[in-house]
Scaffold this motif. Structure first.
Motif, PDB file in Angstrom:
ATOM      1  N   SER A  20      13.414   2.184  40.952  1.00 22.05           N
ATOM      2  CA  SER A  20      12.444   2.561  41.115  1.00 22.05           C
ATOM      3  C   SER A  20      12.937   4.226  41.179  1.00 22.05           C
ATOM      4  O   SER A  20      13.738   4.455  42.008  1.00 22.05           O
ATOM      5  CB  SER A  20      11.623   2.101  42.273  1.00 22.05           C
ATOM      6  N   LYS A  22      10.726   6.498  42.743  1.00 22.86           N
ATOM      7  CA  LYS A  22      10.356   6.288  44.562  1.00 22.86           C
ATOM      8  C   LYS A  22      12.127   6.057  45.006  1.00 22.86           C
ATOM      9  O   LYS A  22      12.347   6.880  46.081  1.00 22.86           O
ATOM     10  CB  LYS A  22       9.752   5.887  44.823  1.00 22.86           C
ATOM     11  N   ARG A  25      14.328   8.990  44.674  1.00 23.48           N
ATOM     12  CA  ARG A  25      14.491  10.698  44.734  1.00 23.48           C
ATOM     13  C   ARG A  25      14.867   9.987  46.488  1.00 23.48           C
ATOM     14  O   ARG A  25      14.735  11.539  47.577  1.00 23.48           O
ATOM     15  CB  ARG A  25      12.670  10.543  44.556  1.00 23.48           C
ATOM     16  N   LEU A  26      14.274   9.536  47.139  1.00 21.20           N
ATOM     17  CA  LEU A  26      14.399   8.371  48.941  1.00 21.20           C
ATOM     18  C   LEU A  26      15.616   9.324  48.600  1.00 21.20           C
ATOM     19  O   LEU A  26      16.450   9.538  50.116  1.00 21.20           O
ATOM     20  CB  LEU A  26      14.413   7.526  49.082  1.00 21.20           C
TER      21      LEU A  26
END
Length: 51
Positions: A20, A22, A25-26
């Motif tokens: 994902s 997200k 980005r993490l």
């Protein structure tokens, strides 16, 4: 590709890596903060698999 890296949007990279946006980005944030070396390895593995 003669050593050149092609740029992907985060959405295209997420689809290609099956992660994902997200999660990507993490991983990026953890790596930017000097996170564990295994974060860099995971990101490098994903980049290699997508290329």
């Amino acid at each position: 590709m003669d050593g050149e890296m092609r740029m992907l949007t985060i959405g295209a990279f997420a689809r290609a890596s099956r992660l994902s946006p997200k999660a990507l980005r993490l991983y990026d944030e953890a790596n930017a903060r000097g996170g564990p070396d295994n974060v860099s390895c995971v990101v490098a593995d994903v980049v290699e698999a997508v290329a």
